[in-house]
Design an enzyme around this catalytic site. Structure first.
Site, PDB file in Angstrom:
ATOM      1  N   ASP A  16       1.111  -1.215   0.562  1.00  0.00           N
ATOM      2  CA  ASP A  16       0.205  -0.553   0.183  1.00  0.00           C
ATOM      3  C   ASP A  16       0.679   1.031   0.221  1.00  0.00           C
ATOM      4  O   ASP A  16       1.848   1.316   0.155  1.00  0.00           O
ATOM      5  CB  ASP A  16      -0.747  -0.208   1.127  1.00  0.00           C
ATOM      6  CG  ASP A  16      -2.150   1.186   1.029  1.00  0.00           C
ATOM      7  OD1 ASP A  16      -2.438   1.333   0.229  1.00  0.00           O
ATOM      8  OD2 ASP A  16      -2.180   1.306   2.097  1.00  0.00           O
ATOM      9  N   GLY A  19       0.377   5.004  -4.275  1.00  0.00           N
ATOM     10  CA  GLY A  19      -0.246   5.877  -5.525  1.00  0.00           C
ATOM     11  C   GLY A  19       0.134   7.701  -4.016  1.00  0.00           C
ATOM     12  O   GLY A  19       0.527   8.387  -5.323  1.00  0.00           O
ATOM     13  N   TRP A  21       2.723   7.750  -3.051  1.00  0.00           N
ATOM     14  CA  TRP A  21       4.319   7.855  -2.480  1.00  0.00           C
ATOM     15  C   TRP A  21       4.924   8.774  -4.351  1.00  0.00           C
ATOM     16  O   TRP A  21       5.337   9.442  -4.230  1.00  0.00           O
ATOM     17  CB  TRP A  21       4.718   6.393  -3.325  1.00  0.00           C
ATOM     18  CG  TRP A  21       6.668   6.208  -3.174  1.00  0.00           C
ATOM     19  CD1 TRP A  21       7.602   6.035  -2.304  1.00  0.00           C
ATOM     20  CD2 TRP A  21       7.238   6.886  -4.247  1.00  0.00           C
ATOM     21  NE1 TRP A  21       8.746   6.426  -2.737  1.00  0.00           N
ATOM     22  CE2 TRP A  21       8.375   6.541  -4.738  1.00  0.00           C
ATOM     23  CE3 TRP A  21       6.387   6.444  -5.683  1.00  0.00           C
ATOM     24  CZ2 TRP A  21       9.749   6.075  -5.301  1.00  0.00           C
ATOM     25  CZ3 TRP A  21       7.859   6.516  -6.780  1.00  0.00           C
ATOM     26  CH2 TRP A  21       9.110   6.373  -7.021  1.00  0.00           C
ATOM     27  N   ARG A  29       0.445   8.152 -10.650  1.00  0.00           N
ATOM     28  CA  ARG A  29      -0.108   7.109 -10.033  1.00  0.00           C
ATOM     29  C   ARG A  29       0.639   5.721 -10.811  1.00  0.00           C
ATOM     30  O   ARG A  29       0.976   4.978  -9.871  1.00  0.00           O
ATOM     31  CB  ARG A  29      -1.454   6.420  -9.786  1.00  0.00           C
ATOM     32  CG  ARG A  29      -2.172   7.894  -9.065  1.00  0.00           C
ATOM     33  CD  ARG A  29      -3.656   7.512  -8.498  1.00  0.00           C
ATOM     34  NE  ARG A  29      -3.620   6.003  -7.876  1.00  0.00           N
ATOM     35  CZ  ARG A  29      -3.569   5.488  -6.653  1.00  0.00           C
ATOM     36  NH1 ARG A  29      -3.688   7.128  -5.961  1.00  0.00           N
ATOM     37  NH2 ARG A  29      -3.535   4.814  -6.112  1.00  0.00           N
ATOM     38  N   ASN A  64     -10.289  -3.402  -6.132  1.00  0.00           N
ATOM     39  CA  ASN A  64      -9.279  -2.537  -7.420  1.00  0.00           C
ATOM     40  C   ASN A  64      -9.547  -2.070  -8.273  1.00  0.00           C
ATOM     41  O   ASN A  64      -9.845  -1.241  -8.912  1.00  0.00           O
ATOM     42  CB  ASN A  64      -7.974  -2.960  -7.085  1.00  0.00           C
ATOM     43  CG  ASN A  64      -7.135  -2.966  -5.685  1.00  0.00           C
ATOM     44  OD1 ASN A  64      -6.617  -2.988  -5.572  1.00  0.00           O
ATOM     45  ND2 ASN A  64      -7.620  -1.705  -4.662  1.00  0.00           N
ATOM     46  N   ARG A 189      -5.395  -1.434   8.656  1.00  0.00           N
ATOM     47  CA  ARG A 189      -6.568  -1.645   8.265  1.00  0.00           C
ATOM     48  C   ARG A 189      -6.120  -3.449   7.446  1.00  0.00           C
ATOM     49  O   ARG A 189      -5.512  -3.514   7.126  1.00  0.00           O
ATOM     50  CB  ARG A 189      -7.895  -1.548   6.918  1.00  0.00           C
ATOM     51  CG  ARG A 189      -8.454  -0.361   7.675  1.00  0.00           C
ATOM     52  CD  ARG A 189      -8.852   0.010   6.469  1.00  0.00           C
ATOM     53  NE  ARG A 189      -8.136   0.184   5.339  1.00  0.00           N
ATOM     54  CZ  ARG A 189      -8.285   1.996   5.333  1.00  0.00           C
ATOM     55  NH1 ARG A 189      -8.565   2.691   5.986  1.00  0.00           N
ATOM     56  NH2 ARG A 189      -7.703   2.673   3.972  1.00  0.00           N
TER      57      ARG A 189
HETATM   58  C1  FPP Z   1      -1.457  -0.043  -3.561  1.00  0.00           C
HETATM   59  O1  FPP Z   1      -1.191   1.078  -3.899  1.00  0.00           O
HETATM   60  C2  FPP Z   1      -1.087  -0.966  -4.718  1.00  0.00           C
HETATM   61  C3  FPP Z   1      -1.932  -1.680  -5.393  1.00  0.00           C
HETATM   62  C4  FPP Z   1      -3.281  -1.587  -5.654  1.00  0.00           C
HETATM   63  C5  FPP Z   1      -1.132  -2.125  -6.416  1.00  0.00           C
HETATM   64  C6  FPP Z   1       0.419  -3.042  -6.703  1.00  0.00           C
HETATM   65  C7  FPP Z   1       0.901  -2.767  -7.538  1.00  0.00           C
HETATM   66  C8  FPP Z   1       2.196  -3.168  -7.781  1.00  0.00           C
HETATM   67  C9  FPP Z   1       3.222  -3.514  -6.741  1.00  0.00           C
HETATM   68  C10 FPP Z   1       2.818  -3.886  -8.609  1.00  0.00           C
HETATM   69  C11 FPP Z   1       3.595  -5.037  -9.240  1.00  0.00           C
HETATM   70  C12 FPP Z   1       2.162  -6.276  -9.402  1.00  0.00           C
HETATM   71  C13 FPP Z   1       2.535  -7.430  -9.454  1.00  0.00           C
HETATM   72  C14 FPP Z   1       1.108  -8.640  -9.894  1.00  0.00           C
HETATM   73  C15 FPP Z   1       3.701  -7.173  -9.051  1.00  0.00           C
HETATM   74  P1  FPP Z   1      -2.261   2.691  -3.593  1.00  0.00           P
HETATM   75  O2  FPP Z   1      -2.247   3.073  -4.839  1.00  0.00           O
HETATM   76  O3  FPP Z   1      -3.817   1.715  -2.847  1.00  0.00           O
HETATM   77  O4  FPP Z   1      -1.607   3.274  -3.078  1.00  0.00           O
HETATM   78  P2  FPP Z   1      -1.862   4.735  -2.194  1.00  0.00           P
HETATM   79  O5  FPP Z   1      -3.263   4.114  -1.298  1.00  0.00           O
HETATM   80  O6  FPP Z   1      -1.382   5.917  -1.620  1.00  0.00           O
HETATM   81  O7  FPP Z   1      -3.339   5.105  -3.015  1.00  0.00           O
END
Ligand code: FPP
Length: 237
Positions: A16, A19, A21, A29, A64, A189
């Protein structure tokens, strides 16, 4: 590395903060997911070096799919392209790759890439990396229930023979229970991650966005795990 550390057998990571970051740096994103992917590969190989036997990674939940089409498409393409580069490196490191989650509505090209990865890493035995992709814990429990009910209806199983082992055997993958769940990004969570497998897990919530979760942060997480007194419902020692 500290030789005396207890290494958890099965670790789960809720990836998590990709985005946020990116947002902090004025990037898209997608750039955050790309950076997350680089970190993910590094963490998998480091986990193997630490002696972790099972690593479950929550990379894409069933929910997602509600994200903007552009972001979902980017992630789907990332999964497909992964096959050529990143996953090959995991396979070369002796890592067996498996997936947990529903196939529908993943695009055909993603399913094909997943099949190839599973096939090409099937003989590896250094560590198992379980990618939770299009995964939801409640849906997993629903699918497990349907499978067991079907076995009863078909006369293959008697109701009295259903045990906790039956449940574990009918989840998406036959894995040991989680010892430790790490969620990066600062949220407190579980977000529908491996609800059954996490029953007795310890939890750790570093306030670090996943692309910044480096090897030393992971090592520190394991040191933190070693401070916990796991009782599994028994008496305090
Ligand atoms: C959560 O951060 C991350 C995701 C929903 C995607 C994770 C995917 C990767 C790390 C790419 C690699 C994938 C595979 C299958 C190896 P967020 O986007 O929810 O972040 P935020 O909470 O800051 O918005």
């Amino acid at each position: 590395m500290n030789e005396n550390l207890i290494i958890p057998t099965h670790v789960g990571i809720i990836v998590d903060g990709n985005g946020r970051w990116a947002q902090m740096r004025g990037l898209s994103r997608s750039e955050g997911h790309k950076a997350g992917l680089f970190r993910l590969k590094e963490i998998c190989i480091y986990a193997k070096e630490l002696g972790i036997k099972y690593l479950s990674l929550y990379v894409f939940s069933t929910e997602n799919f509600k994200r903007e089409k552009k972001e979902v498409q980017y992630l789907m393409n990332l999964f497909v392209n992964l096959y050529n580069d990143e996953f090959q490196e995991l396979i070369n490191n002796g890592i067996k790759v498996i997936f947990s989650g529903r196939k529908n509505p993943l695009p055909r090209k993603v399913l094909d890439a997943m099949d190839k990865i599973v096939e090409n890493s099937a003989d590896n035995s250094e560590m198992v990396v379980n990618f939770c992709l299009n995964y939801g814990g409640q849906t997993e429990l629903l699918d497990m229930t349907k499978k067991i009910v079907q076995q009863v209806v078909d006369g293959k199983k008697k109701i009295d023979d259903i045990t906790l082992d039956t449940i574990q055997e009918n989840l998406y993958q036959k894995l040991p229970m989680l010892d430790y769940v790490i969620r990066t990004g600062g949220e407190l969570r579980l977000s529908n991650f491996m609800l059954y497998q996490a029953s007795y897990a310890e939890f750790y919530f570093p306030k670090i966005y996943f692309p910044d979760f480096k090897k030393n942060d992971f090592y520190y997480a394991i040191v933190e795990f070693n401070k916990r007194n796991r009782r599994f419902g028994g008496n305090a020692s």
